[in-house]
Scaffold this motif. Structure first.
Motif, PDB file in Angstrom:
ATOM      1  N   ILE A 114       0.819  -1.220   0.000  1.00 53.32           N
ATOM      2  CA  ILE A 114       0.000   0.000   0.000  1.00 53.32           C
ATOM      3  C   ILE A 114       0.846   1.260   0.000  1.00 53.32           C
ATOM      4  O   ILE A 114       0.310   2.369  -0.097  1.00 53.32           O
ATOM      5  CB  ILE A 114      -0.958   0.023   1.214  1.00 53.32           C
TER       6      ILE A 114
ATOM      7  N   ILE B 125      -1.719  -5.640  -1.660  1.00 57.97           N
ATOM      8  CA  ILE B 125      -2.809  -4.726  -1.284  1.00 57.97           C
ATOM      9  C   ILE B 125      -3.985  -5.521  -0.730  1.00 57.97           C
ATOM     10  O   ILE B 125      -4.620  -5.127   0.258  1.00 57.97           O
ATOM     11  CB  ILE B 125      -3.226  -3.880  -2.503  1.00 57.97           C
ATOM     12  N   THR B 126      -4.262  -6.665  -1.350  1.00 59.99           N
ATOM     13  CA  THR B 126      -5.317  -7.538  -0.829  1.00 59.99           C
ATOM     14  C   THR B 126      -4.975  -8.015   0.578  1.00 59.99           C
ATOM     15  O   THR B 126      -5.826  -8.032   1.473  1.00 59.99           O
ATOM     16  CB  THR B 126      -5.501  -8.756  -1.763  1.00 59.99           C
TER      17      THR B 126
ATOM     18  N   ALA C 173      -3.145  -6.462   2.677  1.00 58.92           N
ATOM     19  CA  ALA C 173      -3.198  -5.322   3.605  1.00 58.92           C
ATOM     20  C   ALA C 173      -4.611  -5.092   4.133  1.00 58.92           C
ATOM     21  O   ALA C 173      -4.774  -4.529   5.224  1.00 58.92           O
ATOM     22  CB  ALA C 173      -2.682  -4.066   2.904  1.00 58.92           C
ATOM     23  N   ARG C 174      -5.612  -5.524   3.392  1.00 59.28           N
ATOM     24  CA  ARG C 174      -6.990  -5.338   3.871  1.00 59.28           C
ATOM     25  C   ARG C 174      -7.267  -6.159   5.120  1.00 59.28           C
ATOM     26  O   ARG C 174      -8.240  -5.888   5.842  1.00 59.28           O
ATOM     27  CB  ARG C 174      -7.972  -5.726   2.762  1.00 59.28           C
ATOM     28  N   GLU C 175      -6.431  -7.159   5.365  1.00 63.22           N
ATOM     29  CA  GLU C 175      -6.599  -7.976   6.572  1.00 63.22           C
ATOM     30  C   GLU C 175      -5.992  -7.305   7.803  1.00 63.22           C
ATOM     31  O   GLU C 175      -6.215  -7.754   8.924  1.00 63.22           O
ATOM     32  CB  GLU C 175      -5.932  -9.343   6.368  1.00 63.22           C
TER      33      GLU C 175
ATOM     34  N   GLU D 135      -7.283  -1.229  10.463  1.00 67.69           N
ATOM     35  CA  GLU D 135      -7.233   0.090   9.839  1.00 67.69           C
ATOM     36  C   GLU D 135      -6.226   1.015  10.518  1.00 67.69           C
ATOM     37  O   GLU D 135      -5.466   1.713   9.826  1.00 67.69           O
ATOM     38  CB  GLU D 135      -8.630   0.713   9.840  1.00 67.69           C
TER      39      GLU D 135
ATOM     40  N   ARG E  80      -2.697   0.343   9.201  1.00 68.46           N
ATOM     41  CA  ARG E  80      -2.449   0.856   7.858  1.00 68.46           C
ATOM     42  C   ARG E  80      -2.272   2.373   7.877  1.00 68.46           C
ATOM     43  O   ARG E  80      -1.351   2.920   7.254  1.00 68.46           O
ATOM     44  CB  ARG E  80      -3.595   0.483   6.918  1.00 68.46           C
TER      45      ARG E  80
END
Length: 916
Positions: free
Chosen positions: A514, A568-569, A571-573, A576, A579
């Motif tokens: 990201i 990036i996928t 990082a969604r785990e 928030e 990140r």
């Protein structure tokens, strides 16, 4: 933590895993060797002194010994290995397998207790492999000589036992060369003679066996006056009677395995890599590395099938399942067992001990011309037990990890695979499909970035047009490359690469995905991850070893676009807050570091007000000189542009508009006018949302000037006049008057330019900014010169130059000198103009201002032309033309090209040095 191993069977070494411990100089190593020989036993200090120095100890031997031991303790402490002091003595506190000498004796004793010769043979071969040379090589004391002699006898006995067990296992063929050499060296040793006679007989050479027996009998009679002993005589009689018991029951004829999977039918390209595998030289092992789905296995199998005639004794293949989704990596012992089955070893003759099985495997492939393909390896530890012991075999290893241990300790040659070229990608898609829709093919190749698995997945969808596939990939990203079959799913294949990573490494991989920008240096990555630089270097090395990040020039790291999409996928785990904190740290890093470089470029300009960087962000202070600042900007400016855009998207408005300020001056100096305009557009979009009241006036002014540089004077006036209206104080208003005058000059609006230049002169004089005042005076002088008043122009520029030299404003001096050159040229004083332009050009180059250097070179060419110096004019114009083209200034480049065409001649003139 890897265990520590201390080796005394050769030059002393202490290792922890693959790392050699820095034990120190020879005498200090001698102390550790003396302790290691009797590890676990308390040795009085006097005994150690005697072992290390013998009959010539130093004057303060005990004191020196204590010093050496202190250094050794400090080196060994982090490894868990301890040197203890008790009752005036010292003890190396460690287990029995830490020192190779003790492991040698333990393995040898265990082998002699084994009823199975195969197990015994495996253990004794493991024991003998521990020897690396002369034991206790650092020491030349009586004690060391005695230990060496004892160990030599132990090794000779182990070699003899090994030969007996090898004969019992039917390995007489491979023993023959060794036994012949041993018999020549020790012609009176009946035990050696008996082994050679038996090996010759079992190899079908009965006459040679009997001949050697008679030769030994004659030697014994001539040298010692005796006959052979009962054992050798009995063996002779059994050979004469062809005793069937002399043939071992478990002798097997090795099978010829053919285990290669079928040749890949869609293999494309890789010409250089195939040639590298062909040109192996003396290399036995080739380690093919690269990301999952990059084509490692296909390369190995393609080369193997094309060269199958090189390996008449067979080909072994095993998938080590290093990155399999449905189980752990294969235990190498299981792979060895499979190889033994393929080589014809029956269960009845299979050794029980795994070490013995590995030794049996090495024996069976020794001196055979075989290919061994070890596919999908997770670690070097998984590979090493499967390596042959001789150089007759060729080994291909494929892995997503780089396996540096194979290179460093086993002589492997690393071969790294990258993406396919555009031509190879088109070939993989198929000529007919590409010809039918070349535009869609090009888009598909660009979206896949030459990634073989991605292209292969799409190629397999034969019922769909390329344009449809490209649209799906463009709209859905990685989802278009997913499939129920995990081997045909790029997200699944990439996910397997994460299985061997630590939590810290997986988090770093996701955050790197990201992070804005095409690549990052080590310090930026450290701020992103929130770790120290050494720890970040370690994490990046692990990700690089796993082929998830790529090392790029100048120590930078980046990702393939499809790998980044997967990151990036991932990082969604992450939570928030994790990140957001990472992004804020990296925004801080780039803003503060860029500001430090900006201050080196423009030391006379006011600094931009910044808040301190957040915890975990560690900006660099790289720019002690303008040249260093420009080098940093050159390396980072693509990433800085992405960081600024991302900061706006993340509503980090202060970062976004302040980055426009600190990046703008660099972009102008390099003549990157499109990037310059974009940067100020982003800054202007962010400024109204910032709490800093100077943001809006500054970005309006910057955006206006950016438009003036790209030819949009009307847009420039709109933004500059808006800046004047919102200016909160006289300083800001004066800055904007100066910008309006500069834009007017650039677009030949001299009347308006003079008005705003006079406002700028008065304003800077009133607020007491002498360097800015000098710049305004020079600008006013240039406008007066354009208006035809050359005397006024020269007067104002001369005054400005004096102030700029006083304050060390090199950038200002260069600009003013260039104006003075133009003024001199306009009044016919071309020699004076030449001097001014030459001095200005030197300063522009000193400050890396290639934008204004190009303009000055063009004017220099005009001056040479006016002086009837066509060769020098051509040299200057060619240099200007090159810079204009580099900067994308097509209009300026076309103008200079016409000058060169008018001048005539295409032969390069001798360089004067002015344009270099």
């Amino acid at each position: 933590m890897h265990r520590v191993v201390v080796g005394v069977l050769g030059t002393l070494e202490a290792r922890q895993g693959d790392r050699e411990l820095p034990v120190g100089h020879a005498r200090r190593r001698s102390v550790l060797a003396a302790l290691a020989v009797d590890a676990g036993r308390l040795l009085p200090a006097d005994v150690l002194v005697d072992r290390v120095w013998g009959e010539r100890p130093p004057v303060r031997a005990r004191s020196t010994l204590r010093t050496y031991l202190t250094h050794l303790r400090r080196t060994l402490a982090p490894t868990g290995l301890a040197i203890l002091r008790r009752d005036g003595g010292y003890l190396l506190d460690t287990g029995p397998d830490t020192v190779d000498l003790h492991r040698f004796h333990r393995l040898l004793a265990s082998a002699r207790r084994q009823p199975d010769p195969h197990t015994a043979l495996g253990q004794v071969e493991d024991a003998l492999e521990l020897w690396r040379g002369e034991p206790l090589a650092e020491l030349d004391t009586p004690w060391a000589q005695a230990v060496r002699e004892r160990l030599r006898r132990d090794r000779d006995a182990a070699e003899a036992d090994r030969a007996d067990w090898a004969l019992a296992c039917g390995r007489h063929h491979e023993l023959l060369p060794e036994l012949v050499a041993r018999a020549e060296a020790e012609p009176l040793d009946e035990r050696v003679a008996g082994r050679l006679v038996l090996a010759l007989y079992r190899s079908g050479r009965q006459a040679d066996a009997l001949s050697h027996y008679h030769r030994v009998r004659r030697h014994l009679a001539d040298e010692l006056g005796t006959d052979p002993g009962p054992a050798l005589q009995e063996l002779h009689q059994r050979i004469l009677t062809a005793d069937p018991a002399l043939s071992p029951a478990d002798t097997e004829a090795p099978a010829v395995p053919r285990q290669l999977p079928s040749v890949p039918r869609s293999f494309i390209g890789r010409t250089d890599q195939l040639a590298a595998l062909d040109d192996r030289g003396t290399t036995v092992i080739s380690a093919i590395g690269g990301a999952g789905g990059i084509g490692k296995t296909w390369l190995a199998l393609t080369w193997a099938h094309r060269n199958i005639d090189r390996f008449p004794d067979g080909q072994l293949f095993v998938d080590l399942r290093g990155f399999s989704p449905d189980g752990p990596p294969m235990d190498p012992a299981v792979a060895v067992r499979g190889f033994l089955d393929a080589l014809g070893v029956t269960p009845a003759h299979l050794p029980v001990d795994p070490h013995a099985q590995a030794a049996r495997y090495r024996s069976l492939v020794a001196d055979r011309r075989m290919l061994i393909v070890l596919d999908n390896a997770a670690t070097a530890d998984q590979v090493v037990p499967l390596l042959p012991g001789t150089a007759s075999c060729t080994v291909l290893v494929t892995s997503r990890h780089r396996l540096p241990t194979l290179v460093a300790r086993h002589g492997a040659r690393a071969l790294s695979l990258d993406v396919l070229t555009a031509a190879e990608s088109r070939a993989l898609l198929g000529a007919d499909r590409v010809t039918a829709d070349e535009r869609a093919a090009d888009e598909l190749i660009a979206l896949c970035g030459g990634f073989p698995l991605a292209l292969g997945i799409l190629t397999a969808r034969t019922g769909r047009e390329l344009a449809e596939l490209a649209a799906e990939l463009r709209e859905t990203g990685l989802d278009a490359l997913d499939d129920d079959d995990p081997t045909a799913s790029l997200p699944a294949v990439l996910s397997w690469s994460l299985r061997h990573l630590t939590d810290e490494q997986r988090t770093a991989f996701a955050l790197l995905g990201i992070a804005p920008g095409p690549d990052h240096g080590l310090a930026a990555a450290a701020s992103l991850i929130g770790a120290s630089v050494p720890q970040t270097r370690k994490v990046l090395r692990a990700l690089e070893d796993a082929s998830l990040v790529e090392r790029r020039p100048n120590g930078r790291h980046g990702m393939h676009d499809l790998v980044r999409a997967y990151a990036i996928t991932a990082a969604r785990e992450l939570p928030e807050p994790t990140r957001q904190a990472a992004l804020h740290r990296v925004f801080d890093f780039y803003l503060h570091t860029a500001h430090n470089a900006y201050r080196a470029l423009a030391p006379t300009r006011d600094p931009v007000p910044l808040t301190p960087p957040t915890t975990g962000s560690a900006p660099l202070y790289p720019a002690s000189t303008r040249a260093e600042a420009m080098r940093w900007f050159d390396a980072e400016h693509p990433t800085l542009l992405a960081v600024q855009r991302h900061a706006l998207d993340q509503r980090e408005h202060d970062h976004a508009w302040k980055l426009a300020v600190v990046l703008g001056k660099y972009l102008l100096r390099r003549g990157l006018l499109d990037d310059h305009l974009t940067t100020w557009e982003v800054g202007h979009a962010a400024a109204p949302h910032s709490d800093d009241p100077t943001g809006e006036v500054t970005t309006l002014r910057g955006l206006g000037l950016a438009h003036s540089h790209t030819g949009g004077y009307a847009d420039a006036l709109v933004h500059l006049r808006s800046s004047l209206l919102v200016a909160p104080d006289e300083v800001q208003r004066t800055h904007t008057h100066y910008a309006l005058a500069e834009a007017a000059l650039r677009h030949h609006d001299v009347a308006n330019g003079l008005v705003h230049a006079r406002h700028a002169v008065r304003g800077y004089r009133h607020v007491g900014q002498p360097v800015r005042l000098a710049a305004a005076l020079a600008l006013l002088g240039e406008l007066r010169g354009v208006a035809g008043d050359h005397r006024a122009a020269e007067s104002r520029c001369t005054r400005a130059l004096s102030v700029q030299r006083q304050h060390g404003d090199h950038t200002g001096q260069a600009s003013t000198l260039s104006v003075l050159g133009t003024t001199a040229g306009s009044t016919g004083r071309h020699e004076a103009a030449l001097d001014r332009y030459t001095e200005a050009l030197a300063l522009f180059r000193e400050t890396d201002n290639t934008h204004q250097a190009a303009d000055t070179l063009e004017r220099l060419g005009h001056t040479h032309s006016a002086l009837d110096q066509p060769h020098r004019a051509r040299t200057a114009w060619r240099a200007a033309l090159e810079l204009y083209r580099e900067q994308g200034r097509d209009t300026d480049a076309d103008r200079v090209q016409r000058r060169l065409d008018d001048l005539g001649g295409t032969r390069p003139a001798r360089t004067t040095g002015l344009a270099e």
